[in-house]
Structures are given as C-alpha cells and as structure tokens.
Design a protein around this motif. Structure first.
Motif, PDB file in Angstrom:
ATOM      1  N   THR A  91       0.814  -1.220   0.000  1.00  0.00           N
ATOM      2  CA  THR A  91       0.000   0.000   0.000  1.00  0.00           C
ATOM      3  C   THR A  91       0.847   1.270   0.000  1.00  0.00           C
ATOM      4  OG1 THR A  91      -0.119   0.102   2.417  1.00  0.00           O
ATOM      5  CG2 THR A  91      -1.794  -1.223   1.288  1.00  0.00           C
ATOM      6  N   VAL A  92       2.154   1.123   0.101  1.00  0.00           N
ATOM      7  CA  VAL A  92       3.027   2.289   0.190  1.00  0.00           C
ATOM      8  C   VAL A  92       3.715   2.534  -1.142  1.00  0.00           C
ATOM      9  CG1 VAL A  92       4.988   3.313   1.390  1.00  0.00           C
ATOM     10  CG2 VAL A  92       3.408   1.829   2.640  1.00  0.00           C
ATOM     11  N   GLY A  93       3.395   3.659  -1.770  1.00  0.00           N
ATOM     12  CA  GLY A  93       3.995   3.983  -3.061  1.00  0.00           C
ATOM     13  C   GLY A  93       5.340   4.671  -2.910  1.00  0.00           C
ATOM     14  N   ASP A  94       6.014   4.885  -4.036  1.00  0.00           N
ATOM     15  CA  ASP A  94       7.340   5.502  -4.021  1.00  0.00           C
ATOM     16  C   ASP A  94       7.315   6.954  -3.566  1.00  0.00           C
ATOM     17  OD1 ASP A  94       8.471   3.182  -4.874  1.00  0.00           O
ATOM     18  OD2 ASP A  94       8.611   3.755  -6.989  1.00  0.00           O
ATOM     19  N   SER A  95       6.154   7.582  -3.602  1.00  0.00           N
ATOM     20  CA  SER A  95       6.072   8.989  -3.184  1.00  0.00           C
ATOM     21  C   SER A  95       6.196   9.149  -1.677  1.00  0.00           C
ATOM     22  CB  SER A  95       4.755   9.607  -3.652  1.00  0.00           C
ATOM     23  OG  SER A  95       3.653   8.937  -3.053  1.00  0.00           O
ATOM     24  N   ILE A  96       6.023   8.064  -0.931  1.00  0.00           N
ATOM     25  CA  ILE A  96       6.106   8.130   0.535  1.00  0.00           C
ATOM     26  C   ILE A  96       7.533   7.827   0.975  1.00  0.00           C
ATOM     27  CG2 ILE A  96       5.260   7.173   2.710  1.00  0.00           C
ATOM     28  CD1 ILE A  96       2.647   6.533   1.267  1.00  0.00           C
ATOM     29  N   LYS A  97       8.197   8.875   1.471  1.00  0.00           N
ATOM     30  CA  LYS A  97       9.588   8.757   1.878  1.00  0.00           C
ATOM     31  C   LYS A  97       9.685   8.403   3.365  1.00  0.00           C
ATOM     32  CE  LYS A  97      10.339  10.482  -2.246  1.00  0.00           C
ATOM     33  NZ  LYS A  97      10.596   9.575  -3.389  1.00  0.00           N
ATOM     34  N   ILE A  98      10.890   8.021   3.764  1.00  0.00           N
ATOM     35  CA  ILE A  98      11.129   7.705   5.181  1.00  0.00           C
ATOM     36  C   ILE A  98      10.781   8.905   6.049  1.00  0.00           C
ATOM     37  CG2 ILE A  98      12.915   7.164   6.884  1.00  0.00           C
ATOM     38  CD1 ILE A  98      14.319   5.543   4.640  1.00  0.00           C
TER      39      ILE A  98
END
Length: 510
Positions: free
Chosen positions: A117-124
């Motif tokens: 559910t976590v895409g590449d747009s979500i950073k650490i």
C-alpha cells in the motif's frame, strides 16, 4: 570603604539567594498541590513525576498506588508502559543510521518494506513526521500503521532487528536498567520487572453516566517502532540528558528531529514541537487504554518534565494526538510554575475566578496562557461529563466566558476546539436531552475553515458528519462521510470504518 562595599554585596547576595530559594519552594509546593488536585480530579491511581534542569532533579515524586488491591505504592523503579514515547527512541536510531550513511530520509519507505500500500512517493521522512497520508509531506495526520513500517527500514538498513537496535544503541549504552521492550507477561516474571498495574476509569453506567471508579485493566503487550517501550521517569530523564549532550545523535540530527518537518506543522521527526509563551517546546506523549505518559522539554531553559500514569486520563482528555501540549492541564501546571512565572495564576477556574477573568486578562503575559488554560479545563470537564452531569455544565460555562473574551475563534479555531464543541452536543444527544445549540455557529464556522484548508482531514469531516447526523440533515452527513471514504492515500482507521458503515446503512443502492 572597599571592605564595607564587599560586605554589603555579600549580604545582599545571601539575601538574594534566600529569596530565590523561597520562590523556588513556593513554585514546587504549588506544583505539588496542583498535581495532587489533578490526580484526584482524573481519578488516577498512581503517578510518577520528575522535573529536571540540566543534570539536577528539581522535583521528583511518586504519588498513589502501583497496585490498588495489593496496596503497593508507586516508586522510582516501578515501570510503566510508555506507548508512543517509543517513537522518540525509534527516531534516534534512524537518525544514527542516517549519520552512518546507511539510509537517507529522502528514500522511499518501499525500498525497505514489502507493504504493497506504500507507493514511491512516501519517503522515510514522511513516515517519521506523520505526513505520509494525503499528499505526502503536506499535512500532519498522526498514524501508527505508517510509522510502524519504519521497523522494516531499521532492520534492513542496520542488518539487525528492532529489539537489538534499541538495546545496543540506546538502552545498554545509557544504562537504562528499568527500560525494556515489553513482549509478554512471561517476560515480567523472568526478568523480575516491577510494573504498575493497569486501570481504566468507569464502572457500569447508571442513569446515563458511568460510575467514577477505577477498575483493573490490561497491559498492551508487543512492541514496534511506534510503541512498546516500558520505562521509568528517571530512565527517561537519562535519555533526555543524553540528547542534550549530543551523546546519541549530533546537534544537526537533533535539530532535524526537534523542528517542524514543514512550517506550520506540529511535528518534527519522532517528536512534537511548538512555540508557547516565547519558548520552544519539544515533546512526546504515550497513551494506551490503561496508561499515559508525557515527555516535555524546554530547550532554552534546559528543563525537562516527565510524567507517567497507570490510567489513560493523563493524556486522553487533552487530545494530545492533535499536536498541542498546552491543552494538557499537567503540562500547563509545569509551564506556569517552572517556565512562565505564573505560579499565582489558578490552574482550575471556578465561579469566582471566572467572574474576575477580565481583570486578569490585562495582566502582562497572561492572556495567551489563560486562553489555553480555559480550553484545557473545558476539554477536561467535557471528558469527565461521562461520569458527572455537572462537568458538562461547567464546560459550557467556561466556553461561554471563553467566547466572550476570545471572540476571534476563526483565527485560533482548531480540531481540538471542534471536537470539544461536538462532544458537548453528542453527550446531551446520547442522554436524550433537548438539543444543545449554543455553540452551533462556532462549530460550523470552525469546521468549514478547517476543511477549506484541508478538505481531506478525516477528523474534521467526521465531526461535521456527526454534527449534522444529530441535527437530522443526512445529505450533509453523507457529504462529509464521503470525503473520508474517498480521500486518496489514507490508511483505513476507525473513522473510515464508521463512515463506510453509515453510508452503507443510509444510502439506497440502485
């Protein structure tokens, strides 16, 4: 002449020191009295409290019972589950890994996690700052499930599991002997841990109100990057001093953690941060069903306030999840006595002090403190109204004065005010009373302003939907419930479920 002058100055110095000590004694006495008052008001079985300045402990106390049935008092080695204060520990380890070149905050969480559910747009950095929902990096939505993904990041980047990282990097080096990750009840026995027993407030409802008594609760076992640390106020003070001295992370890393991730947001990385009374406040809180805790630092004053309880009323009434520690009466007591020099200002308002409010508002440095204090007491009274109908009336009286003296609610209205107004209406509705409408205009205006700034805010949408549900305007309820369900990039939570259930029950399917 010179000798006389020296003697005179020495005498004045001694007198000055004596006066200073008297002032400090008054502050500590007032603080202690207010803590006792708060403990009684919220029916908290046991409290652990510590105030430190630099390496010195200014105030330390253990109040009440760790175990009511066995009559075991709280003490310095009685541990309490600290819930979300674990996030501070986790952020420290992740910042260490950044310093070691093992990860970058700008990397996608998905590089380290298999969560689909976590895409590449979500950073650490987004997960660490609770800005991963909606448009990443834009809005603060406290979210444990996204924060927990940082466990995968930590494991992969370090090559060691979360528990090993916690012990090797923080707990063991700082010699935190009474700090541990709580896995299960067997651990308490094998490690001979002394833990405060859990309690919740409220017995079987009588006449629409819960009885005001402490009942045995339960311990939340298990741990993650979001929660699971058990500790003592003394151990947490050691952690605080290690941060002050840059023992665990660099000054630059600490500044990254302790400053807002984005201007206007209440959170940095793993910790809340805000300004109040000309002071920067850095803080975190913990809340389980049967425990609560607060860790508050005033960096410019080199002050630390740590408090923990074995029911959740030290945190829950203040809605700390929204990001403003000054809605906590416990925090306000510390601030007024140790930071703002307002020890003579009453913590609790009554009929007499409310009548004299206008005069006090003109006194230097008091206006903003009084505004926050009135809201904090109203929040507390609204929360306690589930046990006592008089508390509901008190909250309404305070809010009447509040809006008279602070009529510009459009400028300061927030989610906490919105929820408070909604809960007063909801409690009367649940008890079959005539609809309470005194603050409807304020509620609607604040709600619309909040949603104008952030249309996807699930809390504002939820309160607005329920407000119109009470007023029996289903079309408007539907509008706000749909906003919750249709918002993009949000992890499902309790408000999602309630919105879906309402829509399913009230919308006719073709």
């Amino acid at each position: 002449m010179s000798r006389f002058f020296s003697i005179l100055m020495a005498a004045l110095f001694v007198l000055g020191c004596s006066d200073s000590k008297k002032v400090e004694t008054v502050k500590k006495t007032r603080f202690s009295e207010e803590l006792s008052e708060l403990k009684e008001y919220f029916q908290i079985p046991g409290l652990s409290v510590l105030v430190g300045k630099g390496d010195q402990i200014l105030y330390e106390d253990y109040m009440g019972m760790a175990d009511i049935a066995q009559e075991i008092p709280m003490d310095s080695v009685t541990t309490l589950p600290m819930a979300s204060l674990t996030k501070i520990f986790s952020a420290i380890v992740l910042m260490q890994l950044v310093n070691e070149g093992k990860l970058s905050l700008s990397e996608p969480v998905g590089n380290y996690s298999d969560n689909a559910t976590v895409g590449d747009s979500i950073k650490i950095a987004h997960a660490l700052s609770h800005t991963s929902q909606g448009i990443p990096g834009q809005h603060f939505y406290y979210n444990n499930s996204r924060f927990m993904l940082l466990g995968d990041v930590m494991d992969s980047a370090s090559g060691k599991d979360f528990k090993t990282n916690m012990y090797e990097r923080i707990i063991t080096p700082l010699k935190l002997k009474n700090t541990y990750l709580l896995q299960d009840s067997l651990q308490l026995v094998t490690e001979k841990r002394k833990v405060a027993q859990p309690y919740f407030l409220g017995g079987e409802p009588q006449g629409g109100y819960m009885t005001k008594e402490s009942n045995p609760g339960f311990i939340d076992y298990g741990y993650s990057t979001a929660a699971g640390i058990s500790s003592t106020v003394r151990d947490l003070f050691k952690l605080s001093r290690a941060l002050d001295k840059n023992i665990l992370i660099s000054e630059a890393s600490k500044n990254t953690m302790f400053n807002p991730f984005r201007l206007g947001l209440p959170y940095g990385l793993g910790a809340f941060t805000q300004e109040f009374g000309g002071e920067k406040l850095v803080w975190g809180y913990g809340q389980y069903d049967c425990y609560s805790s607060l860790f508050l630092k005033v960096p410019k004053r080199d002050l630390t306030f740590i408090i923990a309880a074995n029911n959740n009323l030290m945190s829950d009434p203040a809605r700390l999840i929204a990001g403003d520690v000054t809605y906590s009466l416990f925090a306000l007591s510390f601030l007024k006595n140790f930071v703002l020099d307002l020890e003579e200002e009453p913590l609790f308002e009554d009929q007499g002090t409310l009548k004299a409010l206008e005069d006090r508002l003109t006194e230097k440095g008091k206006r903003e403190f009084i505004r926050k204090k009135l809201m904090a007491q109203s929040l507390a009274a609204t929360f306690m109204s589930r046990y006592d109908e008089h508390e509901s009336e008190l909250s309404k009286q305070i809010l009447n004065r509040f809006f008279i003296h602070f009529p510009d609610y459009q400028s300061y209205g927030d989610l906490v005010l919105l929820r408070n107004l909604y809960m007063l209406k909801f409690m009367d509705h649940m008890r079959g009373k005539e609809e309470f409408t005194d603050f409807d205009n304020q509620f609607e205006e604040v709600g619309e302003l909040l949603l104008e700034a952030d249309k996807d805010n699930p809390y504002a949408n939820f309160y607005m939907a329920n407000f119109f549900q009470i007023k029996e305007v289903p079309d408007k309820s539907l509008k706000y419930y749909k906003n919750i369900v249709e918002a993009k990039n949000f992890s499902p939570w309790w408000y999602t479920q309630e919105a879906e259930q309402w829509i399913e029950a009230h919308v006719t399917k073709d």
